[in-house]
Design a protein around this motif. Structure first.
Motif, short mmCIF file in Angstrom:
data_model
loop_
_atom_site.label_atom_id
_atom_site.label_comp_id
_atom_site.label_asym_id
_atom_site.label_seq_id
_atom_site.Cartn_x
_atom_site.Cartn_y
_atom_site.Cartn_z
N UNK A 31 -6.19 -8.47 3.75
CA UNK A 31 -5.10 -7.92 2.94
C UNK A 31 -5.14 -6.40 2.96
N UNK A 32 -4.02 -5.80 2.58
CA UNK A 32 -3.93 -4.34 2.56
C UNK A 32 -4.61 -3.80 1.31
N UNK A 33 -5.50 -2.85 1.52
CA UNK A 33 -6.15 -2.17 0.40
C UNK A 33 -5.35 -0.93 0.02
N UNK A 34 -4.97 -0.14 1.01
CA UNK A 34 -4.15 1.05 0.77
C UNK A 34 -3.61 1.55 2.10
N UNK A 35 -2.59 2.39 1.98
CA UNK A 35 -2.09 3.08 3.17
C UNK A 35 -2.40 4.56 2.98
N UNK A 36 -2.80 5.19 4.05
CA UNK A 36 -3.22 6.58 3.96
C UNK A 36 -2.40 7.46 4.90
N UNK A 37 -2.32 8.72 4.52
CA UNK A 37 -1.70 9.76 5.35
C UNK A 37 -0.32 9.38 5.87
N UNK A 38 0.55 8.86 4.99
CA UNK A 38 1.90 8.54 5.49
C UNK A 38 2.65 9.82 5.85
N UNK A 39 3.37 9.79 6.93
CA UNK A 39 4.16 10.92 7.37
C UNK A 39 5.55 10.43 7.74
#
Length: 459
Positions: free
Chosen positions: A78-86
């Motif tokens: 499962x997804x824990x978090x998304x990082x550095x979205x651009x």
């Protein structure tokens, strides 16, 4: 770093060209940079994308390779978090908007390699791209359609707490994620785009009060259109008084100045301004009584009238003082010329006396044609107009007592209008003309240009 060509931003996607003739109250040109700011705020900074990714659960990954050729299974991923979205935006001429979002997804699950069970962390770089179009324009609204959603995976990093990881696990994970993630992420993008569309449409389609005089109903007049340099929007502005009557306005197509380094250019047409000012100038006739000995413009006008017609005005003394009524005549007319805005307005000045039997004796009925200088500013998202007297022309309409020479009355009439009428007009205008909150782009640090027939606001 491409990806998520998310949202032709609701509005940024029309299929029509800027040359179409749309007779509307306002027109806007929005820069790619402004669109990128708007979408970044709506999708990333608001946490909207993160919230809809949060519940992402991937199917189990099964493989025959692994440590010592033992079977491998990864479950509960499962997804824990998304990082550095651009996020980046590209305008596609005549098509719509291409929104690109790149992010790094942190996944976690349980890994069983042979008889060894452990937690597994997977970091995967994701690029999602989608072309967005606006379609189905009806009653001021459009729908957004996502075409060609493409999900490309970049670098994948895998960590087991035990550190025991075979190269075959990498290959299994890469193959499985490549086949499953696009089918999971593109529907999320679709949901996010439509939610953003609903919000941004609300900034274009809104009913806003104009003080207590009435309302302006802004709505999209046609499908938005795109060039490679800007998004074009035309808005209707329906001006309605409190009784429900619509004040009509006709507009001719006007060319907006170039965006250059501006985020937004908004053009407000002259005829629309005239309709709104007519709504705001619901000022009833003003009745003034000349008090003997008072130092005011009204009293000075009385003295001037007495000077030019002493016999006729002898009735003004004693128990029957002069009365003066100021009443607007006809509709105000704003004229926009290069670097100049003028408001033309006619006012009736009635000088009269009430007889003892209750009848009215009209000494003078004058018509004052005013040329008022208009100062334009923006405050709190509203267009604020301020007036000062530029010119006054006085003409005689009628006189019940035969007065015909009014040449010496003009300066006194001008003073009376400045003293009594201008504060009322400026008071009616000080509530401001509410402007549409186009795509949530704040009207800060604005420049104002006045062109022939068009008031231009540059952000």
């Amino acid at each position: 770093m491409t990806a998520l060509k998310l949202f032709g931003i609701v509005l940024f996607c029309g299929l029509f060209s800027p040359s179409q003739e749309v007779l509307s109250g306002l027109s806007c040109a929005v820069s790619p940079e402004a669109m990128q700011n708007v979408l970044s705020k709506a999708i990333l900074q608001s946490g909207l994308l993160q919230r809809h990714l949060q519940g992402l659960v991937l199917p189990s990954i099964l493989g025959n390779g692994g440590l010592l050729s033992a079977p491998t299974s990864i479950t509960g991923l499962h997804l824990v978090k998304s990082q550095l979205p651009r996020l980046s935006v590209t305008l596609l001429s005549g098509i719509g908007v291409q929104l690109s979002i790149a992010a790094e997804l942190e996944l976690r699950g349980n890994c069983l390699v042979g008889l060894l069970s452990d937690l597994i962390d997977i970091s995967v770089a994701v690029n999602i791209t989608a072309n967005i179009k606006c379609t189905n324009f009806e009653s001021g609204t459009v729908q957004v359609v996502i075409e060609d959603c493409l999900c490309i995976l970049g670098v994948i990093k895998i960590n087991l707490l035990s550190g025991l990881l075979s190269l075959s696990v990498n290959e299994i994970v890469l193959n499985q994620l490549t086949s499953t993630l696009p089918g999971l992420l593109c529907p999320v993008v679709d949901i996010v785009v439509n939610l953003v569309n609903i919000h941004l449409m609300s900034t274009l389609n809104a009913m806003t009060p104009v003080g207590t005089a009435g309302t302006i109903h802004y709505q999209l007049a046609s499908l938005p259109f795109t060039s490679g340099l800007f998004l074009g929007l035309d808005l209707d502005g329906v001006v309605q008084d409190v009784g429900g009557s619509i004040i009509p306005h006709d507009s001719s197509p006007s060319a907006l100045p170039l965006l250059l380094d501006h985020l937004l250019v908004m053009g407000v047409r002259q005829s629309f301004l005239n309709a709104v000012v007519a709504l705001m100038f619901q000022i009833p006739p003003q009745n003034l009584t000349c008090t003997p000995g008072a130092f005011s413009a009204a009293s000075q006008l009385q003295e001037a009238i007495t000077t030019i017609a002493p016999a006729e005005c002898s009735i003004c003394h004693g128990t029957r003082p002069l009365s003066i009524q100021l009443a607007l005549a006809g509709n105000p007319l704003i004229l926009l010329e290069e670097n100049q805005a003028t408001l033309k307005l006619s006012v009736l000045i009635r000088v009269f006396v009430k007889n003892l039997d209750g009848s009215i004796l009209n000494l003078l009925l004058l018509k004052a044609d005013l040329g008022l200088n208009v100062h334009v500013s923006i405050a709190g998202g509203k267009l604020v107009l301020g007036l000062s007297l530029g010119s006054t022309s006085i003409s005689l309409e009628s006189s019940d007592v035969g007065i015909s020479n009014i040449s010496m009355l003009q300066p006194h009439c001008s003073s009376l209008l400045v003293e009594q009428l201008l504060p009322l007009l400026n008071g009616a205008l000080e509530v401001g003309i509410p402007l549409p909150n186009v795509l949530d782009i704040p009207l800060l640090k604005v420049d104002i240009q006045i062109l022939a027939g068009l008031l231009v606001i540059l952000v």
